[in-house]
Write a protein that holds these residues in place. Structure first.
Motif, PDB file in Angstrom:
ATOM      1  N   HIS A  16      36.689 -14.390 -10.093  1.00 54.03           N
ATOM      2  CA  HIS A  16      35.325 -14.900 -10.009  1.00 54.03           C
ATOM      3  C   HIS A  16      34.759 -15.275 -11.380  1.00 54.03           C
ATOM      4  O   HIS A  16      35.021 -14.602 -12.380  1.00 54.03           O
ATOM      5  CB  HIS A  16      34.418 -13.850  -9.372  1.00 54.03           C
ATOM      6  N   TRP A  17      34.019 -16.366 -11.364  1.00 56.31           N
ATOM      7  CA  TRP A  17      33.284 -16.893 -12.521  1.00 56.31           C
ATOM      8  C   TRP A  17      34.166 -17.588 -13.560  1.00 56.31           C
ATOM      9  O   TRP A  17      33.669 -18.086 -14.553  1.00 56.31           O
ATOM     10  CB  TRP A  17      32.466 -15.787 -13.215  1.00 56.31           C
ATOM     11  N   LEU A  18      35.469 -17.610 -13.331  1.00 60.76           N
ATOM     12  CA  LEU A  18      36.391 -18.064 -14.362  1.00 60.76           C
ATOM     13  C   LEU A  18      37.152 -19.312 -13.950  1.00 60.76           C
ATOM     14  O   LEU A  18      37.473 -19.510 -12.782  1.00 60.76           O
ATOM     15  CB  LEU A  18      37.402 -16.964 -14.695  1.00 60.76           C
ATOM     16  N   GLY A  19      37.485 -20.127 -14.948  1.00 58.87           N
ATOM     17  CA  GLY A  19      38.332 -21.287 -14.741  1.00 58.87           C
ATOM     18  C   GLY A  19      39.650 -21.131 -15.467  1.00 58.87           C
ATOM     19  O   GLY A  19      39.992 -20.044 -15.971  1.00 58.87           O
ATOM     20  N   ALA A  20      40.386 -22.233 -15.579  1.00 62.30           N
ATOM     21  CA  ALA A  20      41.685 -22.211 -16.236  1.00 62.30           C
ATOM     22  C   ALA A  20      41.588 -21.715 -17.676  1.00 62.30           C
ATOM     23  O   ALA A  20      42.525 -21.104 -18.201  1.00 62.30           O
ATOM     24  CB  ALA A  20      42.300 -23.608 -16.195  1.00 62.30           C
ATOM     25  N   TRP A  21      40.453 -21.956 -18.309  1.00 62.88           N
ATOM     26  CA  TRP A  21      40.259 -21.562 -19.697  1.00 62.88           C
ATOM     27  C   TRP A  21      40.475 -20.064 -19.923  1.00 62.88           C
ATOM     28  O   TRP A  21      40.822 -19.639 -21.037  1.00 62.88           O
ATOM     29  CB  TRP A  21      38.839 -21.931 -20.158  1.00 62.88           C
ATOM     30  N   ALA A  22      40.280 -19.259 -18.896  1.00 65.81           N
ATOM     31  CA  ALA A  22      40.412 -17.807 -19.056  1.00 65.81           C
ATOM     32  C   ALA A  22      41.822 -17.390 -19.442  1.00 65.81           C
ATOM     33  O   ALA A  22      42.032 -16.299 -19.979  1.00 65.81           O
ATOM     34  CB  ALA A  22      39.998 -17.101 -17.762  1.00 65.81           C
ATOM     35  N   TRP A  23      42.811 -18.259 -19.176  1.00 62.95           N
ATOM     36  CA  TRP A  23      44.206 -17.933 -19.448  1.00 62.95           C
ATOM     37  C   TRP A  23      44.704 -18.476 -20.790  1.00 62.95           C
ATOM     38  O   TRP A  23      45.901 -18.372 -21.091  1.00 62.95           O
ATOM     39  CB  TRP A  23      45.101 -18.489 -18.339  1.00 62.95           C
ATOM     40  N   ASP A  24      43.838 -19.060 -21.587  1.00 62.76           N
ATOM     41  CA  ASP A  24      44.292 -19.737 -22.815  1.00 62.76           C
ATOM     42  C   ASP A  24      45.130 -18.826 -23.704  1.00 62.76           C
ATOM     43  O   ASP A  24      46.185 -19.232 -24.220  1.00 62.76           O
ATOM     44  CB  ASP A  24      43.086 -20.264 -23.607  1.00 62.76           C
ATOM     45  N   ASP A  25      44.680 -17.592 -23.905  1.00 64.73           N
ATOM     46  CA  ASP A  25      45.400 -16.682 -24.800  1.00 64.73           C
ATOM     47  C   ASP A  25      46.745 -16.263 -24.216  1.00 64.73           C
ATOM     48  O   ASP A  25      47.710 -16.041 -24.955  1.00 64.73           O
ATOM     49  CB  ASP A  25      44.553 -15.437 -25.091  1.00 64.73           C
ATOM     50  N   VAL A  26      46.822 -16.160 -22.895  1.00 60.27           N
ATOM     51  CA  VAL A  26      48.086 -15.807 -22.239  1.00 60.27           C
ATOM     52  C   VAL A  26      49.070 -16.965 -22.340  1.00 60.27           C
ATOM     53  O   VAL A  26      50.252 -16.774 -22.643  1.00 60.27           O
ATOM     54  CB  VAL A  26      47.838 -15.423 -20.766  1.00 60.27           C
ATOM     55  N   LEU A  27      48.582 -18.178 -22.110  1.00 60.65           N
ATOM     56  CA  LEU A  27      49.468 -19.343 -22.136  1.00 60.65           C
ATOM     57  C   LEU A  27      50.079 -19.568 -23.512  1.00 60.65           C
ATOM     58  O   LEU A  27      51.196 -20.080 -23.627  1.00 60.65           O
ATOM     59  CB  LEU A  27      48.707 -20.587 -21.678  1.00 60.65           C
ATOM     60  N   LYS A  28      49.377 -19.193 -24.567  1.00 57.78           N
ATOM     61  CA  LYS A  28      49.932 -19.322 -25.913  1.00 57.78           C
ATOM     62  C   LYS A  28      51.249 -18.560 -26.036  1.00 57.78           C
ATOM     63  O   LYS A  28      52.168 -18.999 -26.723  1.00 57.78           O
ATOM     64  CB  LYS A  28      48.939 -18.789 -26.954  1.00 57.78           C
ATOM     65  N   HIS A  29      51.329 -17.422 -25.375  1.00 60.37           N
ATOM     66  CA  HIS A  29      52.541 -16.597 -25.424  1.00 60.37           C
ATOM     67  C   HIS A  29      53.520 -16.961 -24.312  1.00 60.37           C
ATOM     68  O   HIS A  29      54.733 -16.916 -24.514  1.00 60.37           O
ATOM     69  CB  HIS A  29      52.161 -15.120 -25.312  1.00 60.37           C
ATOM     70  N   ILE A  38      51.242 -23.087 -15.948  1.00 59.47           N
ATOM     71  CA  ILE A  38      49.955 -23.768 -16.072  1.00 59.47           C
ATOM     72  C   ILE A  38      48.869 -22.865 -15.497  1.00 59.47           C
ATOM     73  O   ILE A  38      49.143 -21.944 -14.728  1.00 59.47           O
ATOM     74  CB  ILE A  38      49.923 -25.118 -15.337  1.00 59.47           C
ATOM     75  N   ALA A  39      47.635 -23.139 -15.874  1.00 57.26           N
ATOM     76  CA  ALA A  39      46.479 -22.474 -15.275  1.00 57.26           C
ATOM     77  C   ALA A  39      45.659 -23.516 -14.530  1.00 57.26           C
ATOM     78  O   ALA A  39      45.633 -24.692 -14.914  1.00 57.26           O
ATOM     79  CB  ALA A  39      45.637 -21.813 -16.353  1.00 57.26           C
ATOM     80  N   ASP A 233      50.876  -8.920 -23.943  1.00 52.67           N
ATOM     81  CA  ASP A 233      51.549  -8.010 -23.014  1.00 52.67           C
ATOM     82  C   ASP A 233      51.479  -8.534 -21.580  1.00 52.67           C
ATOM     83  O   ASP A 233      52.434  -8.392 -20.809  1.00 52.67           O
ATOM     84  CB  ASP A 233      50.928  -6.614 -23.095  1.00 52.67           C
ATOM     85  N   LEU A 234      50.358  -9.149 -21.228  1.00 54.09           N
ATOM     86  CA  LEU A 234      50.246  -9.711 -19.883  1.00 54.09           C
ATOM     87  C   LEU A 234      51.203 -10.884 -19.717  1.00 54.09           C
ATOM     88  O   LEU A 234      51.853 -11.018 -18.673  1.00 54.09           O
ATOM     89  CB  LEU A 234      48.811 -10.149 -19.600  1.00 54.09           C
ATOM     90  N   ALA A 235      51.321 -11.719 -20.732  1.00 50.75           N
ATOM     91  CA  ALA A 235      52.267 -12.837 -20.661  1.00 50.75           C
ATOM     92  C   ALA A 235      53.684 -12.320 -20.439  1.00 50.75           C
ATOM     93  O   ALA A 235      54.447 -12.867 -19.629  1.00 50.75           O
ATOM     94  CB  ALA A 235      52.195 -13.671 -21.934  1.00 50.75           C
TER      95      ALA A 235
END
Length: 246
Positions: A16-29, A38-39, A233-235
């Protein structure tokens, strides 16, 4: 047995409240090892969509399937789908409607919902959208552990109100094949032992977990938003789950 390849996509969907941008730090890894990751932003959570407050769970499930089609997901080349928090309702619909397109679902501090579930049954009908609550209220609903002041400020600045139809719509599930999809629970704000105990006890929030035929669990102790508190760690957890061939 299906194995993950560089063309086998990983699709990340925030709550909730979040878009693809929320995963930016995960996608870097994540994309260093799996460039097919992709997010996506669910309908209703794009702040530039003038009709977003009318979007439904069906719209959200259809959007996930549209992404599948765009990425060439098929029964021969299924996707791994990663669902955080409140993304569990639309992803449960996708699992129910097209389990053959999903090689594994990874629930991040979340899990499948049961048929008939309604996120906010007591939300007044006249309410059109639900904004992110003040942080002190939010902290009573979900753990903010590990989130810096800067992250919380960004969260508040970028959060998009949740469309009321998504919160009102019952989740209708009919296909037991959804329970055969290989599943990983990434447990963050609650340890996996407690989640499994509640599932075995028939707790409404976790009852569907007890019905999953191929389940593994992974503990990643932190708050409810590990994409910000422990992105590396999540990545790695997502990549490990997506790479499993059992």
């Amino acid at each position: 047995m299906t194995t993950i390849t560089r063309s086998s996509p990983i699709i990340l969907i925030a709550g909730h409240w979040l878009g693809a941008w929320a995963w930016d730090d995960v996608l870097k890894h994540l994309t260093a090892d799996q460039p097919g990751a992709i997010a996506m932003t669910l309908p209703g959570l794009d702040g530039d969509d003038p009709g977003r407050a009318t979007r439904t769970l069906d719209d959200q499930a259809a959007a996930v399937l549209d992404v599948f089609a765009r990425l060439g997901v098929s029964e021969d080349q299924p996707a791994t789908i990663v669902a955080h928090s409140g993304a569990n309702a639309p992803v449960s619909l996708v699992l129910d409607r097209h389990p053959e397109l999903i090689r594994r679902v990874v629930w991040v501090d979340s899990g499948p919902v049961a048929t008939g579930s309604v996120f906010a049954p007591d939300l007044p009908e006249e309410v059109e959208e639900l904004p992110l609550p003040p942080l002190d209220v939010l902290a009573q609903q979900a753990s903010l552990e590990g989130l810096s002041a800067g992250v919380l400020e960004r969260f508040q600045a970028r959060a998009v109100p949740q469309p009321a139809p998504v919160l009102h719509q019952p989740v209708e599930l009919t296909n037991d094949a959804r329970r055969k999809v290989r599943t990983t629970l990434v447990c963050c704000s609650m340890p996996s032992a407690q989640v499994l105990e509640l599932a075995r006890a028939g707790h409404a929030m976790f009852a569907e977990v007890a019905q999953i035929e191929h389940l593994d669990v992974l503990d990643l102790p932190t708050g409810h938003w590990p994409m910000w508190s422990r992105p590396r760690d999540l990545a790695q957890a997502i990549l490990s789950a997506a790479s499993r061939v059992d």
